[in-house]
Design an enzyme around this catalytic site. Structure first.
Site, mmCIF file in Angstrom:
data_model
loop_
_atom_site.group_PDB
_atom_site.id
_atom_site.type_symbol
_atom_site.label_atom_id
_atom_site.label_comp_id
_atom_site.label_asym_id
_atom_site.label_seq_id
_atom_site.Cartn_x
_atom_site.Cartn_y
_atom_site.Cartn_z
ATOM 1 N N ASP A 62 -2.813 5.743 7.300
ATOM 2 C CA ASP A 62 -1.491 5.858 7.907
ATOM 3 C C ASP A 62 -0.857 7.196 7.556
ATOM 4 O O ASP A 62 0.226 7.531 8.035
ATOM 5 C CB ASP A 62 -0.580 4.691 7.519
ATOM 6 C CG ASP A 62 -0.346 4.544 6.022
ATOM 7 O OD1 ASP A 62 -0.906 5.349 5.240
ATOM 8 O OD2 ASP A 62 0.397 3.630 5.631
ATOM 9 N N SER A 63 -1.570 8.000 6.755
ATOM 10 C CA SER A 63 -1.175 9.396 6.536
ATOM 11 C C SER A 63 -1.162 10.196 7.825
ATOM 12 O O SER A 63 -0.641 11.310 7.858
ATOM 13 C CB SER A 63 -2.123 10.051 5.527
ATOM 14 O OG SER A 63 -3.478 9.854 5.896
ATOM 15 N N GLU A 78 -2.138 -1.399 0.994
ATOM 16 C CA GLU A 78 -1.373 -0.990 -0.176
ATOM 17 C C GLU A 78 -0.984 -2.252 -0.938
ATOM 18 O O GLU A 78 -0.284 -3.120 -0.414
ATOM 19 C CB GLU A 78 -0.159 -0.165 0.246
ATOM 20 C CG GLU A 78 -0.564 1.175 0.840
ATOM 21 C CD GLU A 78 0.580 2.151 0.945
ATOM 22 O OE1 GLU A 78 1.677 1.866 0.440
ATOM 23 O OE2 GLU A 78 0.375 3.221 1.548
ATOM 24 N N LYS A 104 -7.700 -1.209 4.742
ATOM 25 C CA LYS A 104 -7.112 -0.879 3.443
ATOM 26 C C LYS A 104 -5.681 -1.389 3.406
ATOM 27 O O LYS A 104 -4.951 -1.241 4.387
ATOM 28 C CB LYS A 104 -7.128 0.631 3.171
ATOM 29 C CG LYS A 104 -6.533 1.000 1.794
ATOM 30 C CD LYS A 104 -6.724 2.455 1.464
ATOM 31 C CE LYS A 104 -5.736 3.349 2.193
ATOM 32 N NZ LYS A 104 -4.319 3.106 1.809
ATOM 33 N N GLU A 142 -4.287 5.906 -6.712
ATOM 34 C CA GLU A 142 -3.617 7.155 -6.363
ATOM 35 C C GLU A 142 -2.586 7.584 -7.403
ATOM 36 O O GLU A 142 -1.752 6.789 -7.835
ATOM 37 C CB GLU A 142 -2.938 7.013 -4.994
ATOM 38 C CG GLU A 142 -2.244 8.286 -4.513
ATOM 39 C CD GLU A 142 -1.775 8.216 -3.079
ATOM 40 O OE1 GLU A 142 -1.133 9.184 -2.616
ATOM 41 O OE2 GLU A 142 -2.036 7.193 -2.399
ATOM 42 N N ASP A 196 -6.212 1.851 7.602
ATOM 43 C CA ASP A 196 -5.001 1.373 6.935
ATOM 44 C C ASP A 196 -4.257 0.352 7.791
ATOM 45 O O ASP A 196 -4.119 0.536 9.012
ATOM 46 C CB ASP A 196 -4.034 2.540 6.700
ATOM 47 C CG ASP A 196 -4.112 3.097 5.293
ATOM 48 O OD1 ASP A 196 -4.410 2.325 4.366
ATOM 49 O OD2 ASP A 196 -3.873 4.297 5.128
#
Length: 265
Positions: A40-41, A111, A109, A178, A79
């Site tokens: 999502d970057s 978070e 993925k 991270e 993501d």
């Protein structure tokens, strides 16, 4: 071909880069990178947002479509964007399943935190592999007060280790860790059997991940825990300026760029 199963067993350091389009994904695969993360970057890297929060399911699904069309052998992980999971279980499962069923990703993925342990277990039960993500989680930027280093006290480091173990027990096949102190990166890696992929987590993890724009030198600035292995930004600027000059001067298009049918008009 890299798979979820082979990543679990890989002895060499695991290499991961983001990609959001077909052309980049093709180059990443040609370089024998193990995993492409459709992160999502893309909100920051390609869509012009200041954070990842505005990124939608349609955004990541479209990017995943492009990446999977351009790759054959690289493991593609996508993501789940902000608020696409964790609100209602059924919706979370549907969104994750969409990325595999319709867009061709092999894993998602998430978070992670205490709230995603049960979801991770449910997803893996349904055949949706999960890459967990601990430490700095950008979707929580407002709650943690910015993009700050995490796990900087023994208490917080212990919480990260506990969460890593909980997500492994729930079925996660790997973990992105991270922006934590290197000793936390080492401790987490030693505490779990699943591969730990670091980004700003020191050299002792099982692999590394970077945003492609940072890695190739396209970003205007690179985070302190990243490195630019090229200078694509300068190369692109010089090429664009050369194009402009050629058009203005009339040297482009030249004779070899034009075609004639000998028409008498």
């Amino acid at each position: 071909m890299t798979t979820v199963a082979s990543i679990r067993e890989q002895d060499e350091a695991i290499t991961v880069l983001t990609a959001y389009d077909a052309a980049t994904a093709e180059l990443v695969e040609a370089a024998d990178i193990d995993v492409i993360l459709v992160g999502d970057s893309l909100g920051n890297a390609t869509l012009g947002y200041d954070s990842t929060l505005p990124v939608t399911m349609d955004d990541v699904a479209r990017a995943t479509d492009a990446v999977t069309r351009a790759t054959d052998d690289t493991l593609v992980v996508t993501d789940l964007p902000f608020l696409s999971y964790g609100v209602e279980t059924a919706q979370s499962l549907e969104n994750a399943g969409r990325l595999l069923k319709e867009s061709g990703a092999q894993a998602v993925k998430i978070e992670s935190g205490p709230h995603t342990v049960d979801l991770t277990e449910r997803l893996t039960q349904l055949g949706i592999p999960v890459m967990a993500h601990l430490g700095l989680t950008p979707q929580h930027v407002h709650g943690i007060g910015g993009y700050t280093r995490q796990g900087t006290t023994e208490e917080r480091a212990a919480e990260i280790i506990d969460l890593a173990e909980a997500h492994q027990a729930a079925g996660a096949f790997s973990l992105v860790l991270e922006h934590v102190p290197r000793e936390v990166g080492k401790a987490v890696t030693e505490a779990v059997e699943m591969p730990v992929i670091g980004i700003g987590a020191g050299p002792d993890t099982d692999g590394q991940v970077l945003v492609i724009d940072d890695a190739v030198g396209l970003s205007a600035s690179v985070p302190p825990f990243a490195a630019a292995f090229g200078d694509v930004r300068t190369e692109m600027r010089e090429a664009i300026e050369a194009y402009r000059d050629a058009v203005v001067s009339g040297s482009f298009p030249a004779e070899e760029h034009s075609h004639s049918e000998g028409l008498d008009l």
